[in-house]
Motif scaffolding. Structure first.
Motif, mmCIF file in Angstrom:
data_model
loop_
_atom_site.group_PDB
_atom_site.id
_atom_site.type_symbol
_atom_site.label_atom_id
_atom_site.label_comp_id
_atom_site.label_asym_id
_atom_site.label_seq_id
_atom_site.Cartn_x
_atom_site.Cartn_y
_atom_site.Cartn_z
ATOM 1 N N LEU A 55 0.780 -1.242 0.000
ATOM 2 C CA LEU A 55 0.000 0.000 0.000
ATOM 3 C C LEU A 55 0.810 1.290 0.000
ATOM 4 O O LEU A 55 0.273 2.343 -0.312
ATOM 5 C CB LEU A 55 -0.924 0.010 1.230
ATOM 6 N N GLN A 56 2.048 1.229 0.451
ATOM 7 C CA GLN A 56 2.883 2.428 0.567
ATOM 8 C C GLN A 56 2.144 3.537 1.346
ATOM 9 O O GLN A 56 1.955 4.639 0.854
ATOM 10 C CB GLN A 56 3.297 2.931 -0.811
ATOM 11 N N PRO A 57 1.727 3.244 2.575
ATOM 12 C CA PRO A 57 0.928 4.213 3.338
ATOM 13 C C PRO A 57 1.733 5.428 3.791
ATOM 14 O O PRO A 57 2.940 5.345 4.020
ATOM 15 C CB PRO A 57 0.471 3.405 4.553
ATOM 16 N N ARG A 58 1.034 6.546 3.901
ATOM 17 C CA ARG A 58 1.589 7.787 4.454
ATOM 18 C C ARG A 58 0.552 8.328 5.423
ATOM 19 O O ARG A 58 -0.640 8.341 5.125
ATOM 20 C CB ARG A 58 1.840 8.828 3.367
ATOM 21 N N GLU A 77 -4.722 9.213 6.314
ATOM 22 C CA GLU A 77 -3.859 8.240 5.651
ATOM 23 C C GLU A 77 -4.066 8.319 4.154
ATOM 24 O O GLU A 77 -5.193 8.398 3.668
ATOM 25 C CB GLU A 77 -4.193 6.821 6.120
ATOM 26 N N TRP A 79 -2.763 6.101 0.687
ATOM 27 C CA TRP A 79 -2.138 4.858 0.281
ATOM 28 C C TRP A 79 -2.465 4.595 -1.180
ATOM 29 O O TRP A 79 -3.337 5.233 -1.753
ATOM 30 C CB TRP A 79 -2.575 3.699 1.174
ATOM 31 N N THR A 80 -1.735 3.666 -1.760
ATOM 32 C CA THR A 80 -1.953 3.297 -3.147
ATOM 33 C C THR A 80 -2.834 2.065 -3.192
ATOM 34 O O THR A 80 -2.494 1.029 -2.609
ATOM 35 C CB THR A 80 -0.602 3.003 -3.841
ATOM 36 N N GLN A 86 -4.378 6.665 -5.883
ATOM 37 C CA GLN A 86 -4.168 7.154 -4.522
ATOM 38 C C GLN A 86 -5.507 7.214 -3.802
ATOM 39 O O GLN A 86 -6.498 7.671 -4.361
ATOM 40 C CB GLN A 86 -3.535 8.544 -4.538
ATOM 41 N N PRO A 115 -7.736 -2.439 0.333
ATOM 42 C CA PRO A 115 -6.799 -1.677 -0.502
ATOM 43 C C PRO A 115 -7.346 -1.487 -1.893
ATOM 44 O O PRO A 115 -7.025 -0.678 -2.640
ATOM 45 C CB PRO A 115 -5.533 -2.527 -0.517
#
Length: 115
Positions: A55-58, A77, A79-80, A86, A115
């Protein structure tokens, strides 16, 4: 100090460094998300490793309210998704701290956690 631990956790997640993330948990930590519960550092490590890979979360901190060893945090949050787009969601996190680390977390994401 308790607010700082949560901000440190967010920074660790954003770094994508699993060792940094795991250094913020007690050995017997519990992490709950919706209907899923992860107990101990082995299960929590697997959860975050999978999230980082897929997911490459931020995370971004919106608000933190702390009283002693109890912290509530409002986060955003991004995420991809599986389709490469996004995604964005609000998160509420409720943390119990012990020994200067996260002992327990209950995390609620707005909308679907898929996701």
């Amino acid at each position: 100090m308790s607010e700082g631990l949560i901000r440190d956790h967010v920074a660790a997640v954003n770094s994508g460094n699993i060792e940094r993330v795991m250094s913020g948990f007690t050995l017997d930590a519990v992490w709950s998300t919706g209907t899923d519960t992860y107990r101990g550092t082995e299960e929590i490590r697997a959860l975050f490793t999978g999230a980082f890979d897929a997911l490459q979360p931020r995370l971004a901190v919106r608000r933190v309210l702390a009283s002693g060893t109890v912290v509530a945090a409002e986060l955003t949050e991004t995420w991809t998704g599986e389709d490469g787009t996004q995604r964005l969601a609000a998160i509420a996190g409720f943390f119990s701290l012990g020994g200067g680390k996260i002992l327990e977390a209950r995390i609620y994401r707005e909308g679907s956690a898929e996701p």
